[in-house]
Write a protein that holds these residues in place. Structure first.
Motif, PDB file in Angstrom:
ATOM      1  N   VAL A  49      37.103  39.989  40.984  1.00  0.00           N
ATOM      2  CA  VAL A  49      37.385  39.668  39.582  1.00  0.00           C
ATOM      3  C   VAL A  49      37.965  38.262  39.474  1.00  0.00           C
ATOM      4  O   VAL A  49      39.119  38.016  39.846  1.00  0.00           O
ATOM      5  CB  VAL A  49      38.336  40.716  38.977  1.00  0.00           C
ATOM      6  N   LEU A  50      37.162  37.358  38.962  1.00  0.00           N
ATOM      7  CA  LEU A  50      37.560  35.956  38.798  1.00  0.00           C
ATOM      8  C   LEU A  50      36.573  35.304  37.843  1.00  0.00           C
ATOM      9  O   LEU A  50      35.365  35.546  37.940  1.00  0.00           O
ATOM     10  CB  LEU A  50      37.545  35.231  40.146  1.00  0.00           C
ATOM     11  N   HIS A  51      37.082  34.481  36.927  1.00  0.00           N
ATOM     12  CA  HIS A  51      36.187  33.801  35.998  1.00  0.00           C
ATOM     13  C   HIS A  51      35.523  32.592  36.632  1.00  0.00           C
ATOM     14  O   HIS A  51      34.311  32.388  36.511  1.00  0.00           O
ATOM     15  CB  HIS A  51      36.953  33.354  34.748  1.00  0.00           C
ATOM     16  N   ASP A  52      36.296  31.756  37.294  1.00  0.00           N
ATOM     17  CA  ASP A  52      35.797  30.488  37.810  1.00  0.00           C
ATOM     18  C   ASP A  52      35.019  30.691  39.110  1.00  0.00           C
ATOM     19  O   ASP A  52      35.282  31.628  39.862  1.00  0.00           O
ATOM     20  CB  ASP A  52      36.954  29.533  38.078  1.00  0.00           C
ATOM     21  N   PRO A  53      34.117  29.760  39.438  1.00  0.00           N
ATOM     22  CA  PRO A  53      33.407  29.865  40.714  1.00  0.00           C
ATOM     23  C   PRO A  53      34.284  29.517  41.915  1.00  0.00           C
ATOM     24  O   PRO A  53      33.939  29.862  43.050  1.00  0.00           O
ATOM     25  CB  PRO A  53      32.253  28.871  40.568  1.00  0.00           C
ATOM     26  N   THR A  54      35.407  28.825  41.677  1.00  0.00           N
ATOM     27  CA  THR A  54      36.319  28.492  42.766  1.00  0.00           C
ATOM     28  C   THR A  54      37.709  29.045  42.477  1.00  0.00           C
ATOM     29  O   THR A  54      38.013  29.488  41.368  1.00  0.00           O
ATOM     30  CB  THR A  54      36.434  26.970  42.968  1.00  0.00           C
ATOM     31  N   LEU A  55      38.575  28.954  43.482  1.00  0.00           N
ATOM     32  CA  LEU A  55      39.951  29.445  43.362  1.00  0.00           C
ATOM     33  C   LEU A  55      40.914  28.360  42.884  1.00  0.00           C
ATOM     34  O   LEU A  55      42.117  28.599  42.798  1.00  0.00           O
ATOM     35  CB  LEU A  55      40.431  29.972  44.720  1.00  0.00           C
ATOM     36  N   GLU A  56      40.402  27.188  42.544  1.00  0.00           N
ATOM     37  CA  GLU A  56      41.274  26.036  42.310  1.00  0.00           C
ATOM     38  C   GLU A  56      42.190  26.197  41.104  1.00  0.00           C
ATOM     39  O   GLU A  56      43.410  25.988  41.194  1.00  0.00           O
ATOM     40  CB  GLU A  56      40.439  24.770  42.159  1.00  0.00           C
ATOM     41  N   ARG A  57      41.669  26.530  39.946  1.00  0.00           N
ATOM     42  CA  ARG A  57      42.482  26.534  38.723  1.00  0.00           C
ATOM     43  C   ARG A  57      43.623  27.543  38.785  1.00  0.00           C
ATOM     44  O   ARG A  57      44.753  27.223  38.419  1.00  0.00           O
ATOM     45  CB  ARG A  57      41.600  26.818  37.501  1.00  0.00           C
ATOM     46  N   LEU A  58      43.334  28.733  39.222  1.00  0.00           N
ATOM     47  CA  LEU A  58      44.352  29.783  39.206  1.00  0.00           C
ATOM     48  C   LEU A  58      45.156  29.885  40.487  1.00  0.00           C
ATOM     49  O   LEU A  58      46.324  30.293  40.459  1.00  0.00           O
ATOM     50  CB  LEU A  58      43.691  31.142  38.927  1.00  0.00           C
ATOM     51  N   TRP A  59      44.523  29.530  41.607  1.00  0.00           N
ATOM     52  CA  TRP A  59      45.158  29.819  42.893  1.00  0.00           C
ATOM     53  C   TRP A  59      45.377  28.595  43.764  1.00  0.00           C
ATOM     54  O   TRP A  59      45.923  28.710  44.870  1.00  0.00           O
ATOM     55  CB  TRP A  59      44.327  30.870  43.648  1.00  0.00           C
ATOM     56  N   GLY A  60      44.959  27.414  43.308  1.00  0.00           N
ATOM     57  CA  GLY A  60      45.271  26.186  44.019  1.00  0.00           C
ATOM     58  C   GLY A  60      44.434  25.896  45.246  1.00  0.00           C
ATOM     59  O   GLY A  60      44.790  25.039  46.050  1.00  0.00           O
ATOM     60  N   HIS A  61      43.291  26.563  45.375  1.00  0.00           N
ATOM     61  CA  HIS A  61      42.399  26.321  46.509  1.00  0.00           C
ATOM     62  C   HIS A  61      41.021  25.937  45.982  1.00  0.00           C
ATOM     63  O   HIS A  61      40.490  26.599  45.085  1.00  0.00           O
ATOM     64  CB  HIS A  61      42.273  27.574  47.390  1.00  0.00           C
ATOM     65  N   ARG A  62      40.428  24.896  46.554  1.00  0.00           N
ATOM     66  CA  ARG A  62      39.114  24.457  46.090  1.00  0.00           C
ATOM     67  C   ARG A  62      37.985  25.342  46.604  1.00  0.00           C
ATOM     68  O   ARG A  62      36.831  25.134  46.260  1.00  0.00           O
ATOM     69  CB  ARG A  62      38.875  23.008  46.517  1.00  0.00           C
ATOM     70  N   ALA A  63      38.294  26.314  47.377  1.00  0.00           N
ATOM     71  CA  ALA A  63      37.290  27.179  47.987  1.00  0.00           C
ATOM     72  C   ALA A  63      36.437  27.877  46.941  1.00  0.00           C
ATOM     73  O   ALA A  63      36.950  28.432  45.973  1.00  0.00           O
ATOM     74  CB  ALA A  63      37.976  28.221  48.863  1.00  0.00           C
ATOM     75  N   ALA A  64      35.125  27.838  47.149  1.00  0.00           N
ATOM     76  CA  ALA A  64      34.199  28.576  46.290  1.00  0.00           C
ATOM     77  C   ALA A  64      34.190  30.035  46.726  1.00  0.00           C
ATOM     78  O   ALA A  64      34.101  30.333  47.919  1.00  0.00           O
ATOM     79  CB  ALA A  64      32.800  27.979  46.393  1.00  0.00           C
ATOM     80  N   VAL A  65      34.261  30.913  45.762  1.00  0.00           N
ATOM     81  CA  VAL A  65      34.263  32.344  46.077  1.00  0.00           C
ATOM     82  C   VAL A  65      33.003  32.718  46.841  1.00  0.00           C
ATOM     83  O   VAL A  65      33.048  33.518  47.795  1.00  0.00           O
ATOM     84  CB  VAL A  65      34.384  33.177  44.787  1.00  0.00           C
ATOM     85  N   ALA A  66      31.874  32.150  46.459  1.00  0.00           N
ATOM     86  CA  ALA A  66      30.602  32.492  47.094  1.00  0.00           C
ATOM     87  C   ALA A  66      30.542  32.083  48.555  1.00  0.00           C
ATOM     88  O   ALA A  66      29.687  32.570  49.308  1.00  0.00           O
ATOM     89  CB  ALA A  66      29.446  31.841  46.332  1.00  0.00           C
ATOM     90  N   ASP A  67      31.452  31.202  48.981  1.00  0.00           N
ATOM     91  CA  ASP A  67      31.474  30.733  50.369  1.00  0.00           C
ATOM     92  C   ASP A  67      32.508  31.454  51.225  1.00  0.00           C
ATOM     93  O   ASP A  67      32.624  31.165  52.423  1.00  0.00           O
ATOM     94  CB  ASP A  67      31.775  29.226  50.411  1.00  0.00           C
ATOM     95  N   ARG A  68      33.253  32.370  50.623  1.00  0.00           N
ATOM     96  CA  ARG A  68      34.318  33.067  51.354  1.00  0.00           C
ATOM     97  C   ARG A  68      34.089  34.570  51.320  1.00  0.00           C
ATOM     98  O   ARG A  68      33.558  35.108  50.354  1.00  0.00           O
ATOM     99  CB  ARG A  68      35.690  32.757  50.724  1.00  0.00           C
ATOM    100  N   THR A  69      34.496  35.228  52.389  1.00  0.00           N
ATOM    101  CA  THR A  69      34.416  36.687  52.402  1.00  0.00           C
ATOM    102  C   THR A  69      35.506  37.263  51.507  1.00  0.00           C
ATOM    103  O   THR A  69      36.465  36.564  51.131  1.00  0.00           O
ATOM    104  CB  THR A  69      34.604  37.234  53.815  1.00  0.00           C
ATOM    105  N   ALA A  70      35.381  38.540  51.204  1.00  0.00           N
ATOM    106  CA  ALA A  70      36.404  39.187  50.389  1.00  0.00           C
ATOM    107  C   ALA A  70      37.756  39.136  51.074  1.00  0.00           C
ATOM    108  O   ALA A  70      38.792  38.932  50.425  1.00  0.00           O
ATOM    109  CB  ALA A  70      36.001  40.631  50.108  1.00  0.00           C
ATOM    110  N   ALA A  71      37.777  39.294  52.391  1.00  0.00           N
ATOM    111  CA  ALA A  71      39.037  39.228  53.132  1.00  0.00           C
ATOM    112  C   ALA A  71      39.650  37.835  53.042  1.00  0.00           C
ATOM    113  O   ALA A  71      40.870  37.686  52.902  1.00  0.00           O
ATOM    114  CB  ALA A  71      38.811  39.615  54.586  1.00  0.00           C
ATOM    115  N   GLU A  72      38.816  36.795  53.098  1.00  0.00           N
ATOM    116  CA  GLU A  72      39.319  35.429  53.001  1.00  0.00           C
ATOM    117  C   GLU A  72      39.858  35.147  51.600  1.00  0.00           C
ATOM    118  O   GLU A  72      40.888  34.480  51.445  1.00  0.00           O
ATOM    119  CB  GLU A  72      38.210  34.435  53.367  1.00  0.00           C
ATOM    120  N   VAL A  73      39.171  35.638  50.574  1.00  0.00           N
ATOM    121  CA  VAL A  73      39.662  35.462  49.206  1.00  0.00           C
ATOM    122  C   VAL A  73      41.022  36.135  49.058  1.00  0.00           C
ATOM    123  O   VAL A  73      41.957  35.579  48.469  1.00  0.00           O
ATOM    124  CB  VAL A  73      38.655  36.033  48.186  1.00  0.00           C
TER     125      VAL A  73
END
Length: 231
Positions: A49-73
């Protein structure tokens, strides 16, 4: 103003971080009839559950969700980004409006599968990118769909026939009395997003929309209660 469904946009974002379990819990406590949430797909195919394609705005990481596993997120956010499965469990007391923000058949299929696995099909409906909604319809012929619409022109008859939506889900500024009357005459319910001022909430309810999405769910509940008292 009775009969208007109060939809909490990403939960209760003025009181708790959007699209988190805490935000959903807060919105339910404030009287939401439904929770709108956004879903993205991780690299290992888990809907989270996340609106943005990356974690940057809410969580301070530029990581794209599509490039990380669920465990990494989960590790990057301290468990703050819930899986769709976890969100459905918390939101069980009310309905869930799943927003699919990208044209991805894989995302739509994973969301539908998660809903089925949770036994939540009777309390879930879908909005978002029309391409994603096509995939939802292909995956579940009985899915309830709210066709998100952002344009001044009306949805094409061919699109309506293909998706068979229950709702026409308009950006609030596009809703007029004619919009509502035409939709109702054609057998659709009208929803509007995202209305945060009392004036806009009152206008939409007076026009006859049957669902309003807001970031200020307690305010919307108060506006609807006041309208009901006034008759």
């Amino acid at each position: 103003m009775a009969g208007v469904t109060a939809v909490a946009h990403r939960g209760d974002p003025y009181l708790a971080r959007e699209n988190t379990l805490a935000s959903f819990t807060s919105a339910i406590a404030a009287g939401a009839d439904a929770i709108e949430l956004d879903v993205r797909l991780t690299a290992d195919g888990v809907p989270v559950v996340l609106h943005d394609p990356t974690l940057e705005r809410l969580w301070g990481h530029r990581a794209a969700v599509a490039d990380r596993t669920a465990a990494e997120v989960a590790a990057l956010t301290g468990g703050g980004v819930p899986t769709l499965a976890a969100a459905l469990a918390v939101i069980a007391p009310v309905r869930t409006l799943i927003d699919l923000p990208e044209r991805s058949p894989a995302l739509a299929g994973a969301a539908v599968a998660a809903v089925r696995a949770a036994g939540a099909a009777d309390r879930v409906y879908y909005c978002g990118d029309p391409g994603a909604l096509r995939a939802v319809r292909a995956a579940d012929g009985s899915a309830e769909i709210a066709l998100t619409w952002k344009r001044t022109g009306r949805p094409r008859p061919s699109l309506l026939a293909e998706l068979r939506p229950r709702w026409l889900n308009y950006r609030f500024g596009l809703v007029t009395r004619d919009t509502v009357e035409r939709a109702v005459a054609e057998g659709y319910e009208v929803a509007a997003w995202t209305a945060d001022s009392r004036r806009t909430m009152r206008r939409l309810a007076a026009l006859g929309v049957t669902a309003i999405t807001t970031n200020r769910i307690a305010t919307l509940r108060a506006v609807l209660a006041d309208g009901a008292r006034r008759g």
